[in-house]
Design a protein around this motif. Sequence first.
Motif, mmCIF file in Angstrom:
data_model
loop_
_atom_site.group_PDB
_atom_site.id
_atom_site.type_symbol
_atom_site.label_atom_id
_atom_site.label_comp_id
_atom_site.label_asym_id
_atom_site.label_seq_id
_atom_site.Cartn_x
_atom_site.Cartn_y
_atom_site.Cartn_z
ATOM 1 N N LEU A 6 0.802 -1.224 0.000
ATOM 2 C CA LEU A 6 0.000 0.000 0.000
ATOM 3 C C LEU A 6 0.837 1.276 0.000
ATOM 4 O O LEU A 6 0.303 2.366 -0.197
ATOM 5 N N ALA A 9 0.744 4.010 -2.901
ATOM 6 C CA ALA A 9 -0.545 4.693 -3.087
ATOM 7 C C ALA A 9 -1.032 5.398 -1.825
ATOM 8 O O ALA A 9 -2.165 5.881 -1.794
ATOM 9 N N GLN A 12 -2.697 8.866 -2.113
ATOM 10 C CA GLN A 12 -3.949 8.803 -2.860
ATOM 11 C C GLN A 12 -5.037 8.127 -2.039
ATOM 12 O O GLN A 12 -6.210 8.509 -2.106
ATOM 13 N N GLY A 130 3.842 0.449 -7.544
ATOM 14 C CA GLY A 130 3.192 1.708 -7.868
ATOM 15 C C GLY A 130 2.945 1.865 -9.359
ATOM 16 O O GLY A 130 1.981 2.520 -9.779
ATOM 17 N N ASP A 133 -0.181 0.048 -9.919
ATOM 18 C CA ASP A 133 -1.273 0.883 -9.413
ATOM 19 C C ASP A 133 -1.622 1.988 -10.410
ATOM 20 O O ASP A 133 -2.786 2.335 -10.593
ATOM 21 N N TRP A 138 -5.141 1.890 -7.685
ATOM 22 C CA TRP A 138 -4.540 1.255 -6.514
ATOM 23 C C TRP A 138 -5.387 0.105 -5.964
ATOM 24 O O TRP A 138 -4.866 -0.873 -5.446
ATOM 25 N N THR A 142 -3.819 -3.573 -5.827
ATOM 26 C CA THR A 142 -3.665 -4.302 -4.569
ATOM 27 C C THR A 142 -4.343 -5.657 -4.638
ATOM 28 O O THR A 142 -3.838 -6.652 -4.099
ATOM 29 N N PHE A 214 2.398 7.355 -8.361
ATOM 30 C CA PHE A 214 2.642 5.935 -8.553
ATOM 31 C C PHE A 214 4.056 5.632 -9.053
ATOM 32 O O PHE A 214 4.469 4.488 -9.065
#
Length: 358
Positions: A6, A9, A12, A130, A133, A138, A142, A214
């Motif tokens: 994570l 991102a 964001q 990223g 993503d 994202w 994920t 990203f």
Amino acid sequence: MQWYVLAPAMLQILSEYGAPSWLSGVLPLVFIAGAASTQLVSVALSARIGARNTFVIGLAILSLSDIMIYFASSAWEAVMLRFIAGLGTGLFFAPAGFVLVNISDSSSASLMGLYNATFNLGGLAALAWGVVDGLLGWRLGTLVAGLLGIVMDVASATVIKFNGRPAGAGPRARSSWTDLLIVGAAGAGSFGTSYAFGFLLPSMAQLSFGASPFGSGSLTLLMFAGAALGGFLAVWVPASWARSRRLVSILLAVSSISYLMIYSRSFVFFLAASFINGFLVDLAFSIYYAYAVERYGRDQSALSLAFINMANMAVSLWIFPLAGYALPRGLLAEALVLTATNVMTVPLLYATRGRSGN
């Protein structure tokens, strides 16, 4: 990889949920809290169903939690899912380490170095994630990362045949296990600081250097490249804990320089700090884990690794809110917080007996 997926991102995610900036410290906090709470559970479960089966369950929980983040409708749902992911992580670490040291005759330092090196190759992939993503968003990115974890989980369950059951505490003196907890607590400052640093690196790159949301993850890959190198070099560490302890102290103290370097406002220094931090901290922790395996034996390695990691995690929890609070206040605030928290627990290394050869 799942530890950091994570991270690219993060800004964001906060923006999309309208969440406050300090939540950037809560996400790693709940993840590590979950992982700490199941360290000893993983040993008890391994004794009943086998170490391989236990870490397979742990990786499944971790991966499924990341898949479910795709459906999270609020920041607090994401927080809850990261806590569940942490529970799965706690079921993975010690049993997987036990399997590793019992299917190879290589030295403990070499095996723990390999374990840490490949862990950091996963971290490197997570920050580079990223780019994924950026292509998929994202949430979907994920979810794909979680599906990749499921694929690796199935491969582990299929390919790895060893499913030994680790021994319990055995006839060891209680004081020796107390020493192990103290050694684990001694690394808590550096453990927490380094994880916070790696988790927040993409956000720092975005806020202070204008990196894209990203692309910033791929700009901070050097931390994990350095960490992987440090893990591979652990094969040359001294066998005596009396000498290893001095080396660990030096490595962790010197790693403070890397946190101070981020205030240089030079992106070149920022990248250099990432590499130096990863190299020094990972080499030090490879020695940590090798010490636990050697002192208590390979048959008790699941328990000793669980003890030392639980102490690392539990005592480091206070660091993540501080790091998240400092993030929007600039590189100087972040550098000072990380430098201070890094060294605070290191003196505990000298509170143990640390007998040579143990």
